[in-house]
Design an enzyme around this catalytic site. Structure first.
Site, mmCIF file in Angstrom:
data_model
loop_
_atom_site.group_PDB
_atom_site.id
_atom_site.type_symbol
_atom_site.label_atom_id
_atom_site.label_comp_id
_atom_site.label_asym_id
_atom_site.label_seq_id
_atom_site.Cartn_x
_atom_site.Cartn_y
_atom_site.Cartn_z
ATOM 1 N N ARG A 16 0.871 -1.218 -0.088
ATOM 2 C CA ARG A 16 -0.006 0.067 -0.090
ATOM 3 C C ARG A 16 0.673 1.274 -0.060
ATOM 4 O O ARG A 16 1.098 1.905 -0.906
ATOM 5 C CB ARG A 16 -1.085 -0.026 1.325
ATOM 6 C CG ARG A 16 -2.113 0.786 0.998
ATOM 7 C CD ARG A 16 -1.824 2.478 1.557
ATOM 8 N NE ARG A 16 -1.494 2.474 2.673
ATOM 9 C CZ ARG A 16 -0.775 3.662 3.099
ATOM 10 N NH1 ARG A 16 -0.514 4.598 2.552
ATOM 11 N NH2 ARG A 16 -0.369 3.642 4.564
ATOM 12 N N HIS A 20 3.475 4.115 -3.573
ATOM 13 C CA HIS A 20 4.008 5.462 -3.906
ATOM 14 C C HIS A 20 5.388 5.370 -4.670
ATOM 15 O O HIS A 20 5.309 6.167 -5.716
ATOM 16 C CB HIS A 20 3.943 6.126 -2.672
ATOM 17 C CG HIS A 20 2.769 6.654 -1.940
ATOM 18 N ND1 HIS A 20 1.768 7.309 -2.649
ATOM 19 C CD2 HIS A 20 2.265 6.236 -0.644
ATOM 20 C CE1 HIS A 20 0.955 7.856 -1.684
ATOM 21 N NE2 HIS A 20 1.021 7.017 -0.415
ATOM 22 N N SER A 170 3.580 10.809 9.454
ATOM 23 C CA SER A 170 3.479 10.614 8.016
ATOM 24 C C SER A 170 4.781 11.316 7.063
ATOM 25 O O SER A 170 5.180 10.813 5.856
ATOM 26 C CB SER A 170 2.288 11.407 7.315
ATOM 27 O OG SER A 170 1.171 10.835 7.938
ATOM 28 N N HIS A 199 3.135 4.310 13.079
ATOM 29 C CA HIS A 199 3.327 4.152 11.705
ATOM 30 C C HIS A 199 4.374 5.247 11.415
ATOM 31 O O HIS A 199 4.166 6.322 11.640
ATOM 32 C CB HIS A 199 2.007 4.653 10.725
ATOM 33 C CG HIS A 199 2.404 4.599 9.277
ATOM 34 N ND1 HIS A 199 2.009 3.665 8.520
ATOM 35 C CD2 HIS A 199 3.001 5.797 8.672
ATOM 36 C CE1 HIS A 199 2.461 4.022 7.206
ATOM 37 N NE2 HIS A 199 2.929 5.075 7.240
ATOM 38 N N HIS A 201 8.090 6.669 9.362
ATOM 39 C CA HIS A 201 8.866 6.921 7.912
ATOM 40 C C HIS A 201 10.197 7.027 8.473
ATOM 41 O O HIS A 201 10.578 7.254 9.481
ATOM 42 C CB HIS A 201 8.188 8.022 7.050
ATOM 43 C CG HIS A 201 7.010 7.353 6.379
ATOM 44 N ND1 HIS A 201 7.171 6.777 4.891
ATOM 45 C CD2 HIS A 201 5.841 7.433 6.712
ATOM 46 C CE1 HIS A 201 5.859 6.604 4.683
ATOM 47 N NE2 HIS A 201 4.984 6.637 5.511
ATOM 48 N N TYR A 290 4.579 15.722 3.950
ATOM 49 C CA TYR A 290 3.867 14.524 3.792
ATOM 50 C C TYR A 290 4.933 13.880 2.646
ATOM 51 O O TYR A 290 5.239 14.197 1.555
ATOM 52 C CB TYR A 290 2.633 14.970 3.109
ATOM 53 C CG TYR A 290 1.735 13.785 3.160
ATOM 54 C CD1 TYR A 290 1.205 13.214 4.242
ATOM 55 C CD2 TYR A 290 1.220 13.245 1.765
ATOM 56 C CE1 TYR A 290 0.431 12.182 4.227
ATOM 57 C CE2 TYR A 290 0.256 12.363 1.887
ATOM 58 C CZ TYR A 290 -0.129 11.417 2.898
ATOM 59 O OH TYR A 290 -0.767 10.474 2.941
#
EC number: 4.1.3.39
Length: 344
Positions: A16, A20, A170, A199, A201, A290
């Site tokens: 998912r 990107h 994010s 979550h 990054h 983002y």
């Protein structure tokens, strides 16, 4: 604080968030092969949709190789022990998309909003609970809200019926200390039975450290992606997280070596470019921008001659949030005009 013996649920993002950097063009065969590898490695939860969630196929976000329905229909029958989740952003995804996902056998729906806009999730969360789905409230760009604001928004989602709330970094901007304050505040505010997720990054190389900090602060669901395949410098790299958890005695149920093989043998070969912390991805984390803006900014650089890094810094200065991808082009044009690269 010892975490030995603590159990967590690892949630895979490869199919998912990994859409990107693949410009949403993953093939059904790639999806199926990677899903089977993740399933065999013991990953309990696998997310499958367009990078921007159900209904994300559009001019603004990018057209995928296949529809959400096709991707989900291909993966769900193949996995033996794993459950499949889908992401839904109200305003992009609709209740009809939710019904479709449920009908195909999606177990978990994650309803995502900007971290100060939980109120727009009410309809979708209530509907998902009515369908008796595992229902998650997903608060994006969590660095943009204070711990106090975040817990207020988390309680709204919990009140609508979400049985799990996510603190979502994010932009890959948070550090272990700022993760702990946010996750800790939300954990304290929620009912004991409501689960809590994180979550991350890897834009500041903090994906694993932040995930461990979140576990220390009370999170029990952690997102990661094999080989880190995801927006920006990628998600928390799953194979590294699993190895670190194993060393710390945190139970994940995921095989340390099998997940390495999935990353190395299945995910790395399909990358269109190396997922690494280049200057633009680092800028995302540093400026708090983002993650999925990265490729849009790189494309705008080619088109208008304004460095992607400058565009991203300006997006951060303007406080742009997920869903405003169309503003990248607008920002690049304005900057090019100001720099004399474009006729007024």
């Amino acid at each position: 604080m010892t975490l030995k013996g603590k159990q967590i649920t690892v949630h895979d993002m490869t199919l998912r968030d990994g859409m990107h950097p693949k410009r949403h063009l993953m093939t059904l065969e790639q999806m199926k092969t990677i899903a089977c590898g993740l399933d065999a490695a013991g990953v309990p939860l696998i997310e499958v949709t367009h990078g921007d969630g159900l209904g994300g196929s559009s001019v603004n976000y990018g057209f995928p190789a296949h529809s959400d329905e096709q991707y989900l229909s291909a993966v769900i029958p193949l996995v033996k022990q794993a459950k499949v989740s889908a992401l839904l952003l109200p305003g992009i995804g609709t209740v009809d998309h939710l019904k479709m996902a449920h009908g195909l056998g999606v177990h978990t729906i994650r309803v995502a909003t900007h971290c100060t806009e939980a109120d727009v999730s009410e309809q979708h969360i209530r509907f998902a609970r009515k369908l008796e789905m595992d229902t998650v409230g997903f608060l994006m760009m969590a660095h943009m809200a204070s711990p106090e604001k975040l817990l207020e928004q988390a309680k709204l989602m919990e009140g609508y019926g979400a049985n799990c709330i996510y603190v979502t970094d994010s932009a890959g901007h948070l550090l272990p200390e700022t993760v702990k304050t946010r996750v800790g505040a939300v954990r304290e505010a929620l009912k004991p039975e409501t689960e809590l997720g994180f979550h991350g990054h890897h834009n500041l190389a903090m994906g694993v450290a932040n995930s461990i900090a979140a576990i220390e602060a009370g999170a029990n669901r952690i997102d990661a992606a094999a080989a880190g395949l995801g927006a920006g410098a990628g998600n928390t790299p799953m194979e590294v997280l699993i190895a670190v958890c194993d060393l710390m005695g945190i139970a994940t149920g995921v095989d340390v070596f099998k997940i390495q093989d999935v990353a190395e043998d299945l995910v790395v070969p399909i990358m269109d470019f190396p997922i690494r912390i280049d200057r633009d991805a680092l800028t995302l984390g540093y400026a708090g921008v983002y993650g999925s803006f990265l490729l849009f900014a790189k494309r705008a650089e080619q088109k208008y001659g304004v460095p992607a890094r400058d565009i991203l810094v300006e997006m951060g200065r303007r406080g742009m949030v997920g869903g405003q991808e169309d503003m990248i082009e607008d920002t690049a044009m304005t900057m090019a005009r100001e720099r004399g690269r474009l006729a007024a």
